[in-house]
Design a protein around this motif. Structure first.
Motif, PDB file in Angstrom:
ATOM      1  N   SER A  27     -22.716 -36.135  24.329  1.00 18.54           N
ATOM      2  CA  SER A  27     -23.858 -35.930  23.447  1.00 18.54           C
ATOM      3  C   SER A  27     -23.411 -35.524  22.049  1.00 18.54           C
ATOM      4  N   ASP A  28     -23.925 -36.200  21.032  1.00 19.04           N
ATOM      5  CA  ASP A  28     -23.605 -35.828  19.653  1.00 19.04           C
ATOM      6  C   ASP A  28     -24.106 -34.434  19.280  1.00 19.04           C
ATOM      7  N   PRO A  29     -25.333 -34.025  19.663  1.00 12.84           N
ATOM      8  CA  PRO A  29     -25.738 -32.652  19.358  1.00 12.84           C
ATOM      9  C   PRO A  29     -24.821 -31.598  19.987  1.00 12.84           C
ATOM     10  N   MET A  30     -24.203 -31.914  21.125  1.00 14.95           N
ATOM     11  CA  MET A  30     -23.249 -30.979  21.718  1.00 14.95           C
ATOM     12  C   MET A  30     -21.992 -30.866  20.858  1.00 14.95           C
ATOM     13  N   LYS A  31     -21.645 -31.953  20.180  1.00 15.83           N
ATOM     14  CA  LYS A  31     -20.507 -31.898  19.247  1.00 15.83           C
ATOM     15  C   LYS A  31     -20.846 -30.983  18.067  1.00 15.83           C
ATOM     16  N   ALA A  32     -22.024 -31.173  17.515  1.00 14.77           N
ATOM     17  CA  ALA A  32     -22.431 -30.332  16.382  1.00 14.77           C
ATOM     18  C   ALA A  32     -22.544 -28.870  16.793  1.00 14.77           C
ATOM     19  N   LEU A  33     -22.932 -28.620  18.028  1.00 17.99           N
ATOM     20  CA  LEU A  33     -23.058 -27.241  18.495  1.00 17.99           C
ATOM     21  C   LEU A  33     -21.709 -26.530  18.486  1.00 17.99           C
ATOM     22  N   LEU A  34     -20.636 -27.233  18.828  1.00 15.03           N
ATOM     23  CA  LEU A  34     -19.315 -26.604  18.826  1.00 15.03           C
ATOM     24  C   LEU A  34     -18.954 -26.105  17.429  1.00 15.03           C
ATOM     25  N   GLY A  35     -19.518 -26.693  16.388  1.00 11.75           N
ATOM     26  CA  GLY A  35     -19.229 -26.271  15.021  1.00 11.75           C
ATOM     27  C   GLY A  35     -20.133 -25.166  14.505  1.00 11.75           C
ATOM     28  N   HIS A  36     -20.916 -24.529  15.371  1.00  9.29           N
ATOM     29  CA  HIS A  36     -21.879 -23.508  14.931  1.00  9.29           C
ATOM     30  C   HIS A  36     -21.149 -22.377  14.205  1.00  9.29           C
ATOM     31  N   PRO A  37     -21.460 -22.115  12.939  1.00 11.18           N
ATOM     32  CA  PRO A  37     -20.648 -21.177  12.148  1.00 11.18           C
ATOM     33  C   PRO A  37     -20.717 -19.729  12.618  1.00 11.18           C
ATOM     34  N   PHE A  38     -21.891 -19.243  13.021  1.00 13.01           N
ATOM     35  CA  PHE A  38     -21.966 -17.867  13.512  1.00 13.01           C
ATOM     36  C   PHE A  38     -21.081 -17.706  14.739  1.00 13.01           C
ATOM     37  N   ILE A  39     -21.153 -18.665  15.645  1.00  8.18           N
ATOM     38  CA  ILE A  39     -20.363 -18.583  16.874  1.00  8.18           C
ATOM     39  C   ILE A  39     -18.875 -18.594  16.560  1.00  8.18           C
ATOM     40  N   LEU A  40     -18.430 -19.519  15.723  1.00  5.74           N
ATOM     41  CA  LEU A  40     -17.001 -19.643  15.462  1.00  5.74           C
ATOM     42  C   LEU A  40     -16.459 -18.467  14.666  1.00  5.74           C
ATOM     43  N   ARG A  41     -17.225 -17.944  13.722  1.00  4.30           N
ATOM     44  CA  ARG A  41     -16.767 -16.742  13.006  1.00  4.30           C
ATOM     45  C   ARG A  41     -16.631 -15.564  13.966  1.00  4.30           C
ATOM     46  N   SER A  42     -17.540 -15.491  14.931  1.00  6.03           N
ATOM     47  CA  SER A  42     -17.482 -14.399  15.901  1.00  6.03           C
ATOM     48  C   SER A  42     -16.321 -14.588  16.873  1.00  6.03           C
ATOM     49  N   VAL A  43     -16.063 -15.826  17.279  1.00  3.22           N
ATOM     50  CA  VAL A  43     -14.904 -16.101  18.125  1.00  3.22           C
ATOM     51  C   VAL A  43     -13.618 -15.705  17.403  1.00  3.22           C
ATOM     52  N   GLU A  44     -13.514 -16.074  16.127  1.00  4.39           N
ATOM     53  CA  GLU A  44     -12.323 -15.709  15.356  1.00  4.39           C
ATOM     54  C   GLU A  44     -12.173 -14.191  15.261  1.00  4.39           C
ATOM     55  N   LYS A  45     -13.271 -13.485  15.114  1.00  4.20           N
ATOM     56  CA  LYS A  45     -13.216 -12.024  15.021  1.00  4.20           C
ATOM     57  C   LYS A  45     -12.602 -11.423  16.290  1.00  4.20           C
ATOM     58  N   LEU A  46     -12.918 -12.015  17.435  1.00  2.00           N
ATOM     59  CA  LEU A  46     -12.466 -11.482  18.710  1.00  2.00           C
ATOM     60  C   LEU A  46     -11.106 -12.015  19.148  1.00  2.00           C
ATOM     61  N   GLN A  47     -10.770 -13.244  18.728  1.00  2.76           N
ATOM     62  CA  GLN A  47      -9.557 -13.883  19.244  1.00  2.76           C
ATOM     63  C   GLN A  47      -8.515 -14.179  18.173  1.00  2.76           C
ATOM     64  N   GLY A  48      -8.889 -14.121  16.905  1.00  2.48           N
ATOM     65  CA  GLY A  48      -7.970 -14.505  15.850  1.00  2.48           C
ATOM     66  C   GLY A  48      -8.164 -15.958  15.451  1.00  2.48           C
ATOM     67  N   ARG A  49      -7.550 -16.334  14.333  1.00  2.00           N
ATOM     68  CA  ARG A  49      -7.820 -17.653  13.765  1.00  2.00           C
ATOM     69  C   ARG A  49      -7.228 -18.809  14.566  1.00  2.00           C
ATOM     70  N   ASN A  50      -6.349 -18.519  15.529  1.00  2.00           N
ATOM     71  CA  ASN A  50      -5.706 -19.591  16.291  1.00  2.00           C
ATOM     72  C   ASN A  50      -6.418 -19.885  17.610  1.00  2.00           C
ATOM     73  N   PHE A  51      -7.700 -19.578  17.691  1.00  2.00           N
ATOM     74  CA  PHE A  51      -8.438 -19.840  18.930  1.00  2.00           C
ATOM     75  C   PHE A  51      -8.530 -21.343  19.204  1.00  2.00           C
ATOM     76  N   ILE A  52      -8.681 -21.666  20.494  1.00  2.00           N
ATOM     77  CA  ILE A  52      -8.798 -23.051  20.949  1.00  2.00           C
ATOM     78  C   ILE A  52     -10.061 -23.187  21.800  1.00  2.00           C
TER      79      ILE A  52
END
Length: 307
Positions: free
Chosen positions: A91-116
């Protein structure tokens, strides 16, 4: 055991750029964090409509595709759809969801910039047939891993979840030993679901939960329950994956390319216009090289397990 006493703390994607230090600490201490309003308006409706197509396909019965998984219905015992793997590829909307900025900034806060981003799937409770999900951890971290950063899922709720369908968690169990978890799990058996030491986490459609892979969680069988669709995206610090697995180093590079492409899809989505995009900037051994053209977004885990 007595019911745990916990002062719930919520993040709010409608008013915040990222989770706060206090919210990060709540997550690290308790193993979960609720984020309100991650999906809303056009994006929520688009994703609901898209994933309804996947539910309809799976409910009709898919015999030749292992990505569609079935279980014993909680009420009738008949075979019902319970899980769909690799939803980003579907699904294309599922691709766009992975790029959600609030989520990714929060993931980086918890895991660091090298998250996968390591996993993507949708788990369901079909109407009136919710399958019990016994107490479990999603996975264990290798015993010799000294990296304290959490590995966790972000669970996006496409439907509201009440006490008949919501996730239950045992706060703080992310810090328990394997033996402590085993004792608690075995107490209920494979089909039991006692909740005296747990708390429910009811949510509205569009909310999300961050949950540590080590926190004990599950949900009871439904009886008269409405449909509940939850999309799970798992994230892992690159250094933990690189040093301990379970995936190969090749897989990590491919998933970085998936994330870059999904960030482009996010930027092009009508409902993402005007938001501050997330910039993925890993470094060291995970520094980005040349972009590659992806022919698929589905990289089967079993093909990239370490021997």
């Amino acid at each position: 055991m007595s019911e745990p006493q916990i002062d719930m703390l919520y993040a709010d994607a409608r008013t915040q750029r990222c989770i706060t230090e206090e919210q990060a600490r709540f997550f690290l201490d308790n193993g979960f964090l609720v984020v309100k309003g991650v999906l809303r308006g056009e994006e929520l409706q688009t994703i609901q409509d898209e994933m309804e197509k996947q539910v309809a396909k799976g409910a009709a019965g898919v015999q030749d595709d292992p990505d569609y998984m079935y279980g014993k219905g909680g009420k009738t015992g008949r075979s019902v759809l319970r899980r769909i793997e690799y939803v980003i590829d579907k699904s294309d909307p599922m691709k766009a969801l992975l790029g959600h900025p609030f989520i990714l900034r929060s993931v980086e806060k918890l895991q660091g910039r090298n998250f996968i981003p390591t996993w993507d799937s949708m788990v369901l409770k079909m109407p009136d047939e919710g399958i019990v999900v016994p107490w479990h951890r999603d996975a264990e971290v290798p015993a010799d891993c000294t990296d304290p950063r959490p590995i966790f899922n972000v669970d996006f709720y496409l439907d509201s979840a009440d006490l008949a369908t919501c996730l239950w968690v045992i706060p703080g169990s992310n810090k328990w030993s394997r033996e402590e978890c085993k004792v608690r799990i075995n107490r209920d058996g494979p089909d039991g679901f006692s909740t005296e030491d747990a708390i429910p986490v009811p949510l509205e459609a569009g909310d999300a939960i961050f949950h540590d892979i080590k926190v004990l969680h599950g949900s009871p069988a439904g009886d008269g329950n409405p449909l509940r669709r939850t999309v799970y995206y798992e994230f892992r610090p690159g250094e933990i994956e690189s040093n301990y697995g379970p995936h190969t180093r090749e897989y990590l590079g491919l998933k970085q390319q998936v994330l870059l492409e999904c960030l482009d899809r996010r930027a092009a989505a009508s409902y993402a216009q005007g938001e501050e995009p997330y910039v993925y900037h890993p470094d060291g051994e995970f520094a980005l090289g040349e972009r590659m053209e992806l022919v698929t977004f589905r990289y089967p885990h079993q093909q990239y397990w370490r021997s």
